[in-house]
Design a protein around this motif. Sequence first.
Motif, PDB file in Angstrom:
ATOM      1  N   PRO A 245      50.728  40.643  36.844  1.00 44.61           N
ATOM      2  CA  PRO A 245      51.828  40.308  35.777  1.00 44.61           C
ATOM      3  C   PRO A 245      52.146  41.834  35.170  1.00 44.61           C
ATOM      4  CG  PRO A 245      49.199  41.001  35.910  1.00 44.61           C
ATOM      5  CD  PRO A 245      49.948  41.122  36.950  1.00 44.61           C
ATOM      6  N   ALA A 246      53.335  41.418  34.378  1.00 46.24           N
ATOM      7  CA  ALA A 246      54.771  42.446  33.426  1.00 46.24           C
ATOM      8  C   ALA A 246      54.325  42.372  32.248  1.00 46.24           C
ATOM      9  CB  ALA A 246      55.202  42.560  34.360  1.00 46.24           C
ATOM     10  N   ALA A 247      54.485  43.243  31.728  1.00 51.34           N
ATOM     11  CA  ALA A 247      54.200  43.844  30.549  1.00 51.34           C
ATOM     12  C   ALA A 247      55.405  43.865  29.598  1.00 51.34           C
ATOM     13  CB  ALA A 247      52.809  43.953  29.292  1.00 51.34           C
ATOM     14  N   VAL A 248      56.121  43.341  28.146  1.00 54.21           N
ATOM     15  CA  VAL A 248      57.015  44.073  27.907  1.00 54.21           C
ATOM     16  C   VAL A 248      57.258  44.122  26.221  1.00 54.21           C
ATOM     17  CG1 VAL A 248      59.568  44.174  27.557  1.00 54.21           C
ATOM     18  CG2 VAL A 248      59.424  43.388  29.733  1.00 54.21           C
ATOM     19  N   ALA A 249      56.517  45.162  25.629  1.00 57.68           N
ATOM     20  CA  ALA A 249      56.451  45.096  24.398  1.00 57.68           C
ATOM     21  C   ALA A 249      56.709  46.314  23.486  1.00 57.68           C
ATOM     22  CB  ALA A 249      54.918  45.533  24.260  1.00 57.68           C
ATOM     23  N   LEU A 250      57.444  46.633  22.909  1.00 58.69           N
ATOM     24  CA  LEU A 250      57.842  47.720  21.912  1.00 58.69           C
ATOM     25  C   LEU A 250      56.377  48.210  20.807  1.00 58.69           C
ATOM     26  CD1 LEU A 250      61.088  46.377  19.831  1.00 58.69           C
ATOM     27  CD2 LEU A 250      60.419  46.992  22.262  1.00 58.69           C
ATOM     28  N   TYR A 251      55.750  47.488  20.760  1.00 59.80           N
ATOM     29  CA  TYR A 251      54.759  48.661  20.254  1.00 59.80           C
ATOM     30  C   TYR A 251      53.481  48.566  20.600  1.00 59.80           C
ATOM     31  CZ  TYR A 251      56.891  47.751  16.146  1.00 59.80           C
ATOM     32  OH  TYR A 251      58.006  47.899  14.838  1.00 59.80           O
ATOM     33  N   PRO A 270      67.887  49.628  25.447  1.00 59.56           N
ATOM     34  CA  PRO A 270      66.870  50.213  23.996  1.00 59.56           C
ATOM     35  C   PRO A 270      65.901  49.504  23.671  1.00 59.56           C
ATOM     36  CG  PRO A 270      68.901  48.906  23.888  1.00 59.56           C
ATOM     37  CD  PRO A 270      68.870  48.775  25.180  1.00 59.56           C
ATOM     38  N   ALA A 271      65.249  50.007  22.480  1.00 64.35           N
ATOM     39  CA  ALA A 271      63.722  49.531  21.759  1.00 64.35           C
ATOM     40  C   ALA A 271      64.432  48.324  21.205  1.00 64.35           C
ATOM     41  CB  ALA A 271      63.357  50.856  21.709  1.00 64.35           C
ATOM     42  N   ASP A 272      64.421  47.620  21.548  1.00 67.66           N
ATOM     43  CA  ASP A 272      64.929  46.411  21.079  1.00 67.66           C
ATOM     44  C   ASP A 272      64.694  44.960  22.156  1.00 67.66           C
ATOM     45  OD1 ASP A 272      67.035  46.217  22.531  1.00 67.66           O
ATOM     46  OD2 ASP A 272      68.750  46.830  20.904  1.00 67.66           O
ATOM     47  N   LEU A 273      64.843  44.075  21.271  1.00 68.96           N
ATOM     48  CA  LEU A 273      65.323  42.186  22.141  1.00 68.96           C
ATOM     49  C   LEU A 273      66.008  42.377  23.875  1.00 68.96           C
ATOM     50  CD1 LEU A 273      64.798  39.703  19.539  1.00 68.96           C
ATOM     51  CD2 LEU A 273      63.348  39.823  21.368  1.00 68.96           C
ATOM     52  N   THR A 274      67.033  42.986  23.141  1.00 67.17           N
ATOM     53  CA  THR A 274      68.008  43.036  23.786  1.00 67.17           C
ATOM     54  C   THR A 274      67.612  43.796  25.381  1.00 67.17           C
ATOM     55  OG1 THR A 274      69.814  43.685  22.456  1.00 67.17           O
ATOM     56  CG2 THR A 274      70.621  43.440  25.007  1.00 67.17           C
ATOM     57  N   VAL A 277      65.053  41.684  26.942  1.00 65.50           N
ATOM     58  CA  VAL A 277      65.493  40.715  27.469  1.00 65.50           C
ATOM     59  C   VAL A 277      65.421  41.470  29.445  1.00 65.50           C
ATOM     60  CG1 VAL A 277      67.318  39.277  28.611  1.00 65.50           C
ATOM     61  CG2 VAL A 277      65.841  38.952  26.187  1.00 65.50           C
ATOM     62  N   ARG A 278      66.263  42.941  28.936  1.00 64.25           N
ATOM     63  CA  ARG A 278      66.190  43.427  30.764  1.00 64.25           C
ATOM     64  C   ARG A 278      65.227  43.287  31.171  1.00 64.25           C
ATOM     65  NH1 ARG A 278      70.607  47.630  27.903  1.00 64.25           N
ATOM     66  NH2 ARG A 278      72.658  46.391  27.279  1.00 64.25           N
ATOM     67  N   ALA A 279      64.517  44.381  30.822  1.00 65.37           N
ATOM     68  CA  ALA A 279      63.264  44.634  31.090  1.00 65.37           C
ATOM     69  C   ALA A 279      62.146  43.776  31.535  1.00 65.37           C
ATOM     70  CB  ALA A 279      62.129  45.205  29.841  1.00 65.37           C
ATOM     71  N   ALA A 280      62.640  42.532  30.853  1.00 62.91           N
ATOM     72  CA  ALA A 280      61.595  40.799  31.462  1.00 62.91           C
ATOM     73  C   ALA A 280      62.589  40.589  32.648  1.00 62.91           C
ATOM     74  CB  ALA A 280      62.035  39.881  30.764  1.00 62.91           C
ATOM     75  N   ASN A 281      64.198  40.711  32.469  1.00 62.09           N
ATOM     76  CA  ASN A 281      64.394  40.854  33.952  1.00 62.09           C
ATOM     77  C   ASN A 281      64.291  41.579  35.351  1.00 62.09           C
ATOM     78  OD1 ASN A 281      66.583  39.369  35.085  1.00 62.09           O
ATOM     79  ND2 ASN A 281      68.471  40.904  34.852  1.00 62.09           N
ATOM     80  N   ALA A 282      64.092  42.982  34.951  1.00 63.50           N
ATOM     81  CA  ALA A 282      63.642  44.001  35.440  1.00 63.50           C
ATOM     82  C   ALA A 282      62.615  43.994  36.344  1.00 63.50           C
ATOM     83  CB  ALA A 282      63.930  45.430  34.535  1.00 63.50           C
ATOM     84  N   ALA A 283      61.287  43.393  35.546  1.00 67.05           N
ATOM     85  CA  ALA A 283      59.788  42.975  36.212  1.00 67.05           C
ATOM     86  C   ALA A 283      59.740  41.667  36.735  1.00 67.05           C
ATOM     87  CB  ALA A 283      59.419  42.707  34.765  1.00 67.05           C
TER      88      ALA A 283
END
Length: 403
Positions: A245-251, A270-274, A277-283
């Motif tokens: 599992p992986a997590a993408v969260a700003l806080y 950057p630290a926003d939804l865009t 989404v990129r980080a989710a794709n990378a995961a």
Amino acid sequence: MASDLASQLALKNGGKILLAVMDGVGDLPIPEFGGLTPLEKAKTPNMDSLAAGGALGQQFPVGRGITPGSGPGHLALFGYDPVKYLVGRGALAALGIGFQLKHGDLAARINFCTLGEDGVILDRRAGRISTDLCTELVEELKAVSVPGVEVFVEPVKEHRACVVFRGAGLSEHLHDTDPGLVGEKPLPVTATDSDARSAVKIVGEFIDRSMGILKDKSPANGLLLRGFALHEDLPTMQSRYKLNPAAVALYPMYRGVASLAGMEQFQSDPADLTGEVRAANAALKAGKDFVFLHHKYTDSSGEDGDHERKVREIEKFDAAVPELVKCGFDVICITGDHSTPCPMKLHSWHPVPVLIHGGPQRTGWNKRFTEREAASGALGTFKGSELMPLLLAAAGRLAKFGA
Ligand code: ZN
């Protein structure tokens, strides 16, 4: 427990799952919206198309009538019974600032306070000192050592900090030193159980030495400790569900809860939804088969009672959905960790809508992703900790039970 049975039936292979959490998304009818909720008022063509092609339901994060904090709310979504796996306030505070808690650590929340000449509390929050001043004070408290244990003091925000003790002889069976009232003296640390005798000594020594450092400061010349929590490692999602599992969260708080469940963090840039989404794709590209993605601002707008902003935050999330779909997850789930109705400006006990898209589903029952449609959805009403088995099943990751 459905989730424990699911861990026995979990298969090593199967579809890849996205769990997207719009924090506090559930709401109540808003009079200014003619009785529609923010989800109903928002234009959400992308989530609606997932709803039509998937299945809806609603979940009670902890149980009927129970108002959850975000910590228990998320643990439930990750498949943990939040009543069995308690994460104390002190531990959440430490996790919230990204502190890596180890098994057996004792964490507590610190409030800097103002004491009068006679030692009574004049202000339990020291006039809400700035975070900069808090950080300065914490730097001085880092000099405090207590024989036999390691001590970590970290700033949180304004008058709030946290302390973590690491070593032998610790216990969470301690009373708060905060009497909760002005005009009284801070309480000495005392045990709620006989196993806490050495912990009383350790924590008491930390308080004495810290008070010595603070005594001539202004306005924060004292401290109060609350929410003692001994940290225990949770069984990870790897061991329970054979997931990677992986997590993408700003806080940090959400990253902290996710790391408790064994998730690897993927940085959002950057630290926003865009960026998320990129980080989710990378995961996904890195071979992860479960990705948790957290969207915070639906909750913040609910807590501010700002229904217009909540609508905008929902629409912002909806606009990110096509890119999320493109990542190639086999199962996409969208839900919240609890409701945060704008009229209440607080978390609440109301059920949270759930959308599952992917795998064989009773599709075509619903046209939109809203509280109202979720209440009549094919998935029905279930407990938050039952979501993981539903996602695993949708991804073909659960074997049959029995012959
Ligand atoms: Zn929350």
